[in-house]
Enzyme design. Structure first.
Site, PDB file in Angstrom:
ATOM      1  N   PRO A 154       2.720   0.305 -10.732  1.00  0.00           N
ATOM      2  CA  PRO A 154       3.823  -0.591 -11.106  1.00  0.00           C
ATOM      3  C   PRO A 154       4.278  -1.366  -9.879  1.00  0.00           C
ATOM      4  CG  PRO A 154       4.585   1.695 -10.977  1.00  0.00           C
ATOM      5  CD  PRO A 154       3.106   1.721 -10.780  1.00  0.00           C
ATOM      6  N   MET A 155       4.356  -2.701  -9.994  1.00  0.00           N
ATOM      7  CA  MET A 155       4.740  -3.535  -8.859  1.00  0.00           C
ATOM      8  C   MET A 155       5.722  -4.608  -9.307  1.00  0.00           C
ATOM      9  SD  MET A 155       1.043  -3.930  -6.914  1.00  0.00           S
ATOM     10  CE  MET A 155       0.084  -4.066  -8.428  1.00  0.00           C
ATOM     11  N   GLN A 181       7.548   2.015 -16.614  1.00  0.00           N
ATOM     12  CA  GLN A 181       8.243   2.702 -15.528  1.00  0.00           C
ATOM     13  C   GLN A 181       9.735   2.408 -15.588  1.00  0.00           C
ATOM     14  OE1 GLN A 181       8.261   1.759 -11.193  1.00  0.00           O
ATOM     15  NE2 GLN A 181       7.337   3.792 -10.961  1.00  0.00           N
ATOM     16  N   CYS A 225      10.590   3.988  -5.142  1.00  0.00           N
ATOM     17  CA  CYS A 225      10.906   2.641  -4.684  1.00  0.00           C
ATOM     18  C   CYS A 225      11.985   2.680  -3.599  1.00  0.00           C
ATOM     19  CB  CYS A 225      11.379   1.783  -5.846  1.00  0.00           C
ATOM     20  SG  CYS A 225      11.752   0.088  -5.376  1.00  0.00           S
ATOM     21  N   HIS A 235       2.777   8.571  -3.839  1.00  0.00           N
ATOM     22  CA  HIS A 235       2.533   7.590  -2.781  1.00  0.00           C
ATOM     23  C   HIS A 235       2.550   8.367  -1.471  1.00  0.00           C
ATOM     24  CE1 HIS A 235       3.408   3.301  -1.130  1.00  0.00           C
ATOM     25  NE2 HIS A 235       2.793   4.035  -0.222  1.00  0.00           N
ATOM     26  N   ASN A 289      -1.710   7.585  -4.333  1.00  0.00           N
ATOM     27  CA  ASN A 289      -1.390   6.165  -4.252  1.00  0.00           C
ATOM     28  C   ASN A 289      -1.062   5.831  -2.800  1.00  0.00           C
ATOM     29  OD1 ASN A 289       1.595   4.337  -4.807  1.00  0.00           O
ATOM     30  ND2 ASN A 289      -0.423   3.465  -5.103  1.00  0.00           N
ATOM     31  N   GLY A 290      -1.317   4.590  -2.419  1.00  0.00           N
ATOM     32  CA  GLY A 290      -0.951   4.125  -1.089  1.00  0.00           C
ATOM     33  C   GLY A 290      -2.157   3.765  -0.247  1.00  0.00           C
ATOM     34  N   GLY A 291      -2.328   2.468   0.027  1.00  0.00           N
ATOM     35  CA  GLY A 291      -3.373   2.025   0.944  1.00  0.00           C
ATOM     36  C   GLY A 291      -4.784   2.016   0.396  1.00  0.00           C
ATOM     37  N   GLY A 324      -2.557  -0.378  -5.960  1.00  0.00           N
ATOM     38  CA  GLY A 324      -1.528  -1.394  -6.106  1.00  0.00           C
ATOM     39  C   GLY A 324      -1.993  -2.780  -5.713  1.00  0.00           C
TER      40      GLY A 324
END
Length: 332
Positions: free
Chosen positions: A17-18, A70, A100, A171, A211-213, A234
């Protein structure tokens, strides 16, 4: 939902989700690229739905399934009401944002700041689960500010498991709520993948996505090989959607065929026509399509043509076809 596979099957790969990015137009595009990848909405706050009556934020196309909503919030009663609205709107999963780091989120006491209040998060997800049979999940960080992740994260996961949560996306960075902007929080805190791998070993019955990178499907395979149940991607999925999603059904899920971005553009045309008929603007859709040909011949001309012309009066499917010609001619 026509696809009867369980959501945990689709959660093997998901698009994160972004905010301002994963709106319904973006998700429709991503679904054309991949049949199986789990898609997430932008974060919608429970107060906006429950107090503000902003149910238009729940609008989505049935073609987007499997798709998750979300939510952001920290009041169990309000989150339960928002969960019911989301489930009634047809979402396949309701996810609680505990990751977030924006100032706006902190002031509302939700998002990453909730890592400091795992008992409250547990109350929230229990209340959410009581009003629906739809999967309720959590997306979190490994910790915030001066917390020690190797102490905080196991405790948090234990609380979630005790509250009945079965799927969590982690994340693999801390969030620094003081001193770093939301953008900086996506890059500056170091990634700690080994800690997340350890959590999977310590909580084998939880379905954990990392999640992340993550910038490629090759990296996703590395995480899956380390024992993770799923990988959430993401920015790479947004900026290079073809690289991430067009081969995902075959490479990650072992089924289906690769998709062709040229054909996807053509499949978007009826959707765009429908959006314009309802009073929408072309660039509301095409802004998500700019990266379709990233790294391929004609990509720059495609981006430039759409960027310069999609906002003009009367812009429509013909504008997209004109942009596409730059790609097909460069490939010829």
């Amino acid at each position: 939902m026509t696809d009867r596979k369980p959501l945990k099957y689709h959660a093997k790969l998901s698009v994160a989700p972004m905010m301002d990015w994963t709106d319904r137009h973006c998700r429709y595009l991503h679904r054309l690229l991949s049949r199986d990848t789990l898609l997430y909405s932008e974060m919608v706050t429970a107060p906006a739905l429950v107090r503000g009556g902003a149910v238009h934020l729940l609008e989505h196309n049935t073609a987007e399934h499997p798709v998750a909503l979300q939510l952001g919030g920290s009041d169990p009663v309000e989150l339960a009401a928002a969960t019911k609205l989301g489930a009634d709107a047809g979402y396949d999963e309701i996810n609680l944002n505990v990751g977030c780091p924006s100032d706006r989120v902190q002031s509302g006491t939700f998002g990453a700041v909730l890592m400091k209040s795992p008992t409250l998060v547990a109350e929230c997800v229990k209340a959410m689960q009581e009003v629906t049979d739809v999967d309720v999940t959590v997306k979190c960080r490994i910790g915030v500010d001066d917390q020690e992740p190797k102490d905080v994260l196991p405790n948090f996961l234990n609380e979630m498991q005790g509250a009945g949560i079965k799927r969590i996306s982690i994340h693999a960075r801390k969030a620094w709520l003081k001193g770093l902007s939301p953008k900086e929080n996506r890059d500056i805190p170091p990634l700690d993948y080994p800690l997340v791998y350890q959590m999977k070993r310590d909580f084998p019955e939880l379905h954990l996505s990392i999640n992340g990178g993550v910038a490629s499907l090759a990296e996703a395979h590395t995480h899956l090989a380390e024992g993770m149940d799923g990988v959430m991607i993401g920015r790479a999925a947004y900026h290079n959607p073809t690289d991430i999603l067009s081969t995902a059904d075959r490479e990650i899920f072992g089924a289906g065929t690769d998709t062709d971005p040229v054909q996807v553009v053509q499949q978007m045309l009826p959707y765009i026509e429908g959006h314009l008929t309802q009073g929408g603007k072309l660039n509301q859709v095409t802004r998500h399509m700019l990266g379709l040909f990233a790294g391929k011949p004609g990509a720059r001309a495609w981006r430039r043509y759409l960027s310069e012309n999609a906002t003009k009066s009367g812009a429509g499917p013909d504008t997209v076809l004109a942009a596409l010609q730059h790609v097909t001619q460069a490939a010829a």
